[in-house]
Design an enzyme around this catalytic site. Structure first.
Site, PDB file in Angstrom:
ATOM      1  N   GLU A 421      45.158  30.075  44.878  1.00 12.51           N
ATOM      2  CA  GLU A 421      45.246  30.393  46.307  1.00 12.51           C
ATOM      3  C   GLU A 421      44.875  29.218  47.214  1.00 12.51           C
ATOM      4  OE1 GLU A 421      43.188  34.020  47.194  1.00 12.51           O
ATOM      5  OE2 GLU A 421      44.393  35.199  45.786  1.00 12.51           O
ATOM      6  N   GLU A 498      46.651  37.893  39.306  1.00 15.12           N
ATOM      7  CA  GLU A 498      45.563  38.664  39.935  1.00 15.12           C
ATOM      8  C   GLU A 498      46.152  39.918  40.548  1.00 15.12           C
ATOM      9  OE1 GLU A 498      42.761  36.126  41.915  1.00 15.12           O
ATOM     10  OE2 GLU A 498      42.382  37.626  43.461  1.00 15.12           O
TER      11      GLU A 498
END
Length: 811
Positions: A421, A498
């Protein structure tokens, strides 16, 4: 053994004991032991203060490693984001008095070691560490997660004491979660002859054939001597039973003074025992280095033989067999100990994950401790091994190289992740260039595994996502149609790096913002997340998705969501910080395992709600379930695939009973009873025998029970612990995300205590180096006390290698 000196050819000695510790100061020179005033970089061996070997540290605290000083600090309510996301522990630049830690350790080196090469290896220090030996500055290591070493041959003393000094600076964070502080992993003293296998100098590549495996052995030998030499290596492969299954010897090769030489050998193993999830067989490569006829080094490498493959349409294959990734993401902290986990706790956590069907572990978001990977190798757990951050500067590139070199022999690892991220660069051309460089580095060091990245940028295919080998999705809900993406990128394997982010508090069934608790009904998640059933159903319909890693396996300190203070930890875990299961644990166990599961919730203690409807739910893989209240049927229902069952039941005290059926036959039953008042304590150790090595641990679960032995699901009694015999308490916890009680009591003579949370708490006991029987006593005002004994026994192997029969835990 070295025949002339009667010394071992190689020694790797644990340096965890006999350290002195004190907090320094990030802005006050005097309180930082004259660190800057002492001119630590001006002249070698002349630094003043704590750097100097003769510094008086008699008033410093004695500690053993691994050590995390952050977990010892009091909680502080602050609006500062760093302290918020790090669990309200006062670590970071706004906290100069608690963000610097100093360590000092004396040790001796025998004159018999003259002529050897000596080094100190650190498995991990958080963070930005500087190291001195006998006043000589060895160097600096910035990363809080990568392992590193320093050669100390030139500054070690053979005729007097040596003093190793470490200054750790945790004032700058690396993550947005609890990271701990200090020397939270092992330290080693390594002794070798001048010609030896290099640090992380072996790499085993296996190619599985029909009834055989071809092994390619890459071995780097260094000659740390003023004279050139010649060397040969002998490589022997041993199976887990100790049988030698293959050998090969190299040709003699010249190795120049202060040079290194790579040897490449090929050897065949007939009828190999493959490393797999249920049979994680490990081989040992024993490398013997010879100078002429004389051996100079013996080096052991653990590895496994297996094949892995990611298919863009069908997902992941292990040894040719399709395996759906049933994974979890985990941070590295645990109740009671913070980031400083004894080796056995790594095994405990992997065992708890495997119990409900987890087969893969993502080391979010940084390189793991080596013992975690050892546990995954030995217990059969796949791993996505993750680098801390994306970047191409030499510092970050070297961190990536150290990760791959250190870990590439672990058969558990199936994917490298270069980061997570990175919102500032993940969609950019610069991000793509950085990812391309990182992928090249990884593939140069390990061409056998693919590279991935955890992207939370939806259907974006430019930038980092367009470079990596396996597209990692952080949350399918974020702005993308995965089916369209798959059609547009048909050659790209895809995995849920995720997923979920479901929020639950163990034993809580109503949202409570004031106390910081979240209902366990699998209905709370942030906008990017989803309920367990929702994401599971989505992924099952898409075989091109290799599976997913759920956020998270355990609750972890810091990043408190959806509420801030008084919350000090996350509530994403399928288990709490102690490893006590939440209700969702049984949802996953129902669909991730073959065992019969029948789990009923909530509890049945609702005084004051008589006659009110209670939402009673069931997680199960039975075909049908019938619910009874005090003998009356509430209804029989068919279990939907990947679903759950629910009944609205007017509350009355008594017994809820669920019966599970398959093919019309009852195969399981479970009850929830209205418990009485707390009456006594019950202790349940996860292991009743541990090693007397000063490192091994047993996790003691505490239950608050009524006079019929039923756990009281709303009990919060305070429990006081005492230990006698060869053991010490190292941490306590209860899984309460809003508890501000200490995890550790570091003052001499302090009374160790912890409140129960919804009927449960835990104490972690560690052995000393004495054999015997240790006794743990738990007491609580007005309740019958409980005792349990743990045998401590002599051992020759490290605790993580020993396998000890575990007691059955019932929650």
């Amino acid at each position: 053994m070295n025949k002339e000196m009667n010394q071992p050819l190689r020694e790797r000695l644990l340096m965890d004991s006999d350290w002195k510790f004190a907090l320094g100061h990030a802005s006050d020179i005097k309180r930082d032991f004259d660190y800057w005033k002492g001119k630590p970089f001006a002249k070698q061996a002349e630094g003043r203060g704590a750097i100097h070997p003769d510094f008086d540290d008699s008033d410093w605290r004695e500690v053993c490693l691994p050590h995390d000083w952050a977990v010892e600090l009091d909680f502080e309510h602050s609006s500062d984001n760093d302290i918020d996301y790090h669990g309200y522990k006062p670590i970071g630049r706004p906290n100069p008095a608690t963000s610097i830690g100093w360590y000092r350790k004396p040790f001796s080196v025998s004159p018999d070691d003259k002529g050897k090469r000596l080094s100190i290896e650190f498995d991990g220090i958080f963070r930005d560490s500087q190291i001195w030996l006998n006043g000589y500055y060895l160097g600096r290591h910035e990363s809080g997660y990568t392992s590193f070493r320093f050669d100390i041959t030139d500054c070690v003393s053979f005729d007097g004491p040596n003093v190793l000094v470490v200054r750790a600076d945790a004032s700058q964070v690396e993550g947005w979660f609890y990271e701990g502080a200090g020397i939270y992993r092992h330290v080693w003293l390594v002794k070798t002859n001048p010609m030896h296998v290099a640090h992380w100098g072996t790499y085993v590549v296996s190619e599985v054939g029909d009834g055989f495996a071809e092994l390619t052995l890459h071995t780097t030998i260094v000659n740390e001597d003023d004279l050139g030499n010649t060397g040969t290596i002998e490589s022997a492969i041993y199976d887990a039973d100790g049988h030698c299954v293959a050998t090969v010897q190299s040709e003699t090769q010249p190795i120049g003074a202060w040079k290194e030489q790579e040897f490449i050998q090929r050897v065949r193993v007939e009828q190999p025992r493959l490393w797999d999830l249920d049979s994680p067989h490990l081989y040992r490569l024993v490398t013997t280095v010879r100078e002429g006829e004389a051996p100079t080094d013996v080096y052991e490498t653990s590895f496994g033989v297996r094949s892995i493959h990611f298919d863009p349409d069908l997902g992941f294959f292990l040894n040719g067999r399709h395996v759906v990734i049933q994974g979890v993401c985990c941070h590295q902290d645990h109740a009671g100990v913070g980031a400083a986990l004894p080796d056995r706790l790594q095994y405990y956590r992997i065992e708890k994950l495997k119990e409900f069907g987890v087969n893969a572990y993502r080391t979010s978001h940084h390189p793991p401790t080596p013992e975690l990977l050892e546990a995954c190798d030995r217990l059969g757990m796949l791993v996505m091994d993750e680098h801390r951050q994306v970047g191409v500067g030499e510092e970050i590139a070297n961190q990536l190289r150290s990760l791959v070199r250190r870990d590439r022999n672990h058969p558990s690892i199936i994917l490298w992740s270069i980061g997570n991220e990175e919102g500032g660069i993940q969609d950019t051309e610069a991000g793509a260039r950085a990812a391309k460089t990182m992928k090249r580095i990884v593939h140069e060091l390990d061409p056998t595994r693919l590279v991935s990245y955890g992207g939370n940028n939806g259907g974006q295919s430019a930038g980092i996502n367009g470079v990596v080998d396996v597209r990692g999705w952080n949350y399918w809900k974020i702005g993308a149609n995965l089916d369209e993406y798959h059609k547009e990128h048909p050659q790209t394997p895809m995995i849920g790096s995720e997923e979920a982010s479901t929020l639950c508090t163990r034993g809580i069934y109503e949202n409570d913002e004031q106390r910081g608790y979240v209902s366990s009904y699998d209905e709370n998640f942030p906008g990017w997340g989803s309920g367990s059933e929702e994401w599971m159903n989505y992924y099952e319909k898409r075989p091109y998705l290799a599976g997913a890693f759920v956020w998270t396996g355990f609750d972890y300190r810091g990043e408190p969501l959806p509420y801030r203070w008084p919350c000090i930890s996350s509530q994403f875990g399928i288990m709490d910080t102690c490893g006590f299961p939440k209700d969702n644990y049984y949802y996953y166990q129902s669909w991730w395992t073959d065992q019969t599961v029948l789990h009923l919730f909530p509890h049945w203690n609702w005084t004051g709600k008589e006659g009110q409807d209670i939402d009673v739910r069931c997680f199960s893989n039975c075909e049908e379930v019938e619910l009874f209240l005090n003998g009356r049927s509430i209804g029989r229902k068919q279990m939907p695939h990947l679903g759950h069952l629910s009944w609205m039941v007017p509350y009355e005290p008594g017994v809820l009973l669920a019966r599970g059926y398959r093919d019309g036959q009852e195969i399981a039953s479970v009850t929830k009873e209205t418990a009485g008042a707390p009456s006594e304590l019950r202790l349940l150790p996860d292991r009743i025998a541990i090693n007397a090595d000063g490192e091994d641990v047993s996790c003691i679960a505490v239950q608050i029970v009524d006079d019929l032995g039923r756990v009281v699901p709303i009990a919060d009694n305070e429990v006081v612990f005492t230990v006698s015999g060869p053991g010490v308490l190292i941490g306590v916890g209860n899984g309460n995300p809003s508890s501000h009680e200490p995890d550790k009591y570091i003052e001499p003579g302090a009374v160790w205590r912890r409140k129960a949370f919804n009927g449960l708490c835990m104490a972690i006991i560690q052995s000393t180096q004495q054999e015997g029987v240790l006794c743990i006593t738990a007491e609580s005002t007005g309740l019958a006390a409980a005792k349990v004994t743990i045998d401590t026994k002599a051992c020759t192997l490290r605790p993580s290698v020993q396998q000890v029969e575990a007691a059955n835990l019932i929650f």
